[in-house]
Scaffold this motif. Structure first.
Motif, PDB file in Angstrom:
ATOM      1  N   THR A 191       0.813  -1.214   0.000  1.00 48.76           N
ATOM      2  CA  THR A 191       0.000   0.000   0.000  1.00 48.76           C
ATOM      3  C   THR A 191       0.847   1.266   0.000  1.00 48.76           C
ATOM      4  OG1 THR A 191      -1.737  -1.166   1.193  1.00 48.76           O
ATOM      5  CG2 THR A 191      -1.857   1.227   1.189  1.00 48.76           C
ATOM      6  N   LYS A 192       1.969   1.225   0.720  1.00 48.62           N
ATOM      7  CA  LYS A 192       2.790   2.426   0.813  1.00 48.62           C
ATOM      8  C   LYS A 192       4.281   2.112   0.686  1.00 48.62           C
ATOM      9  CE  LYS A 192       2.615   6.850   3.253  1.00 48.62           C
ATOM     10  NZ  LYS A 192       2.283   7.548   4.512  1.00 48.62           N
ATOM     11  N   SER A 193       4.587   1.035  -0.012  1.00 48.37           N
ATOM     12  CA  SER A 193       5.997   0.693  -0.200  1.00 48.37           C
ATOM     13  C   SER A 193       6.152  -0.257  -1.381  1.00 48.37           C
ATOM     14  CB  SER A 193       6.591   0.064   1.069  1.00 48.37           C
ATOM     15  OG  SER A 193       5.967  -1.168   1.354  1.00 48.37           O
ATOM     16  N   ILE A 215      -0.662   3.714  -2.697  1.00 51.67           N
ATOM     17  CA  ILE A 215      -0.945   3.245  -4.050  1.00 51.67           C
ATOM     18  C   ILE A 215      -1.921   2.072  -3.975  1.00 51.67           C
ATOM     19  CG2 ILE A 215       1.322   3.960  -4.899  1.00 51.67           C
ATOM     20  CD1 ILE A 215       2.087   0.922  -4.808  1.00 51.67           C
ATOM     21  N   ASP A 216      -2.367   1.625  -5.135  1.00 50.07           N
ATOM     22  CA  ASP A 216      -3.217   0.437  -5.236  1.00 50.07           C
ATOM     23  C   ASP A 216      -2.338  -0.720  -5.717  1.00 50.07           C
ATOM     24  OD1 ASP A 216      -4.980  -1.577  -5.820  1.00 50.07           O
ATOM     25  OD2 ASP A 216      -6.336  -0.351  -7.029  1.00 50.07           O
ATOM     26  N   PRO A 217      -1.885  -1.596  -4.825  1.00 54.06           N
ATOM     27  CA  PRO A 217      -0.956  -2.665  -5.226  1.00 54.06           C
ATOM     28  C   PRO A 217      -1.513  -3.584  -6.302  1.00 54.06           C
ATOM     29  CG  PRO A 217      -1.029  -2.450  -2.831  1.00 54.06           C
ATOM     30  CD  PRO A 217      -2.147  -1.621  -3.374  1.00 54.06           C
ATOM     31  N   LYS A 232       5.150   0.889 -12.576  1.00 57.17           N
ATOM     32  CA  LYS A 232       4.037   1.822 -12.740  1.00 57.17           C
ATOM     33  C   LYS A 232       2.992   1.531 -11.674  1.00 57.17           C
ATOM     34  CE  LYS A 232       0.952   3.813 -16.219  1.00 57.17           C
ATOM     35  NZ  LYS A 232       0.522   3.758 -17.639  1.00 57.17           N
ATOM     36  N   MET A 233       2.780   2.500 -10.783  1.00 57.43           N
ATOM     37  CA  MET A 233       1.918   2.297  -9.620  1.00 57.43           C
ATOM     38  C   MET A 233       0.714   3.231  -9.682  1.00 57.43           C
ATOM     39  SD  MET A 233       5.093   2.018  -6.915  1.00 57.43           S
ATOM     40  CE  MET A 233       6.129   3.142  -7.880  1.00 57.43           C
ATOM     41  N   LEU A 234      -0.463   2.658  -9.512  1.00 57.72           N
ATOM     42  CA  LEU A 234      -1.698   3.439  -9.528  1.00 57.72           C
ATOM     43  C   LEU A 234      -1.867   4.152  -8.190  1.00 57.72           C
ATOM     44  CD1 LEU A 234      -4.399   4.160 -10.977  1.00 57.72           C
ATOM     45  CD2 LEU A 234      -5.384   2.159  -9.834  1.00 57.72           C
ATOM     46  N   LYS A 235      -2.040   5.455  -8.241  1.00 56.76           N
ATOM     47  CA  LYS A 235      -2.251   6.219  -7.008  1.00 56.76           C
ATOM     48  C   LYS A 235      -3.621   5.884  -6.414  1.00 56.76           C
ATOM     49  CE  LYS A 235       0.578  10.147  -8.518  1.00 56.76           C
ATOM     50  NZ  LYS A 235       0.585  11.581  -8.901  1.00 56.76           N
TER      51      LYS A 235
END
Length: 249
Positions: A191-193, A215-217, A232-235
């Motif tokens: 979620t945050k790493s 982010i959305d893992p 590429k990570m979805l916010k």
């Protein structure tokens, strides 16, 4: 490179610059790139050739070659072919260790006129491209390590360099590591790493990135390219981030 000359005499009629944009140009001309970096999010670049070159200069001088290359390529899509941007694109590719492409860009810049600086860059590219060939042997300094180091060489695995860039919906991290295969690494999005394990080093290289926001893992992906790996990570929440990671000291 004298960036004040690089940014002078634009080939397009300049627009009327805002106070922020004028300050940016002044900082770049004075070589104060770290200060200029803080102004970039406030400027409206708007595909103005001088401002595009300015932004690329700032990104290059602050160690962000991938982002500089991204900005230049976006401008090139409109059919632009400015000598300043050819030069900057060559420097970005050189920093990314794509020496063949960098050499091509510097040679393309020669059609606008040869300078000693461009000739030196071409020579630097040629030296890197010829490393390992007989022609380069006389240019490479060699030494024999002590006998104990020859039999038991120290294992030093440097951490790969990385950069971030973003859109309103995604944040992308670029890890500068070449020639990776799918089974050479393990990736876990949280979620945050972000946790990365590079398996083709001895010992394996582990990279942990603490992200500044969530982010959305499940909707985050990575892709392996010849010169780097992109994550590429979805916010989780749309919007621009002021910073990307929590630095570990």
């Amino acid at each position: 490179m004298d960036y004040s000359k690089l940014l002078s005499q634009p080939q397009h009629k300049p627009k009327r610059y805002s106070e922020i944009e004028a300050q940016l140009l002044l900082l770049v001309e004075q070589g104060r790139f770290e200060e200029a970096l803080n102004y970039l999010p406030l400027a409206v670049i708007d595909n103005d050739p001088r401002l595009v070159a300015m932004k690329a200069c700032v990104l290059l001088r602050t160690g962000r070659p991938f982002q500089a290359l991204h900005e230049i390529k976006n401008y090139e899509l409109q059919g632009a072919d400015l000598p300043q941007l050819l030069y900057l694109k060559g420097e970005a590719l050189f920093q990314l260790k794509d020496y063949a492409s960098a050499k091509h860009q510097f040679e393309s810049a020669l059609k606008f006129g040869s300078t000693p600086t461009i000739q030196r860059w071409i020579q630097k590219c040629e030296i890197h491209l010829s490393v390992g060939t007989p022609e380069a042997e006389h240019r490479i300094f060699k030494f024999d390590p002590p006998q104990d180091e020859q039999s038991n060489p120290p294992q030093i695995v440097p951490q790969p360099h990385h950069d971030f860039f973003q859109s309103n919906t995604h944040v992308t991290m670029v890890l500068y590591i070449k020639n990776m295969q799918e089974n050479d690494m393990k990736v876990e999005f949280h979620t945050k790493s972000l946790d990365i394990e590079i398996l083709n080093t001895s010992p394996p290289t582990r990279i942990h990135i603490e992200l500044m926001k969530e982010i959305d893992p499940s909707n985050s992906t990575y892709s392996i390219k010849p010169l780097n790996v992109e994550f590429k990570m979805l916010k989780k929440t749309k919007g621009m981030w002021n910073s990307f990671e929590v630095r570990q000291f």
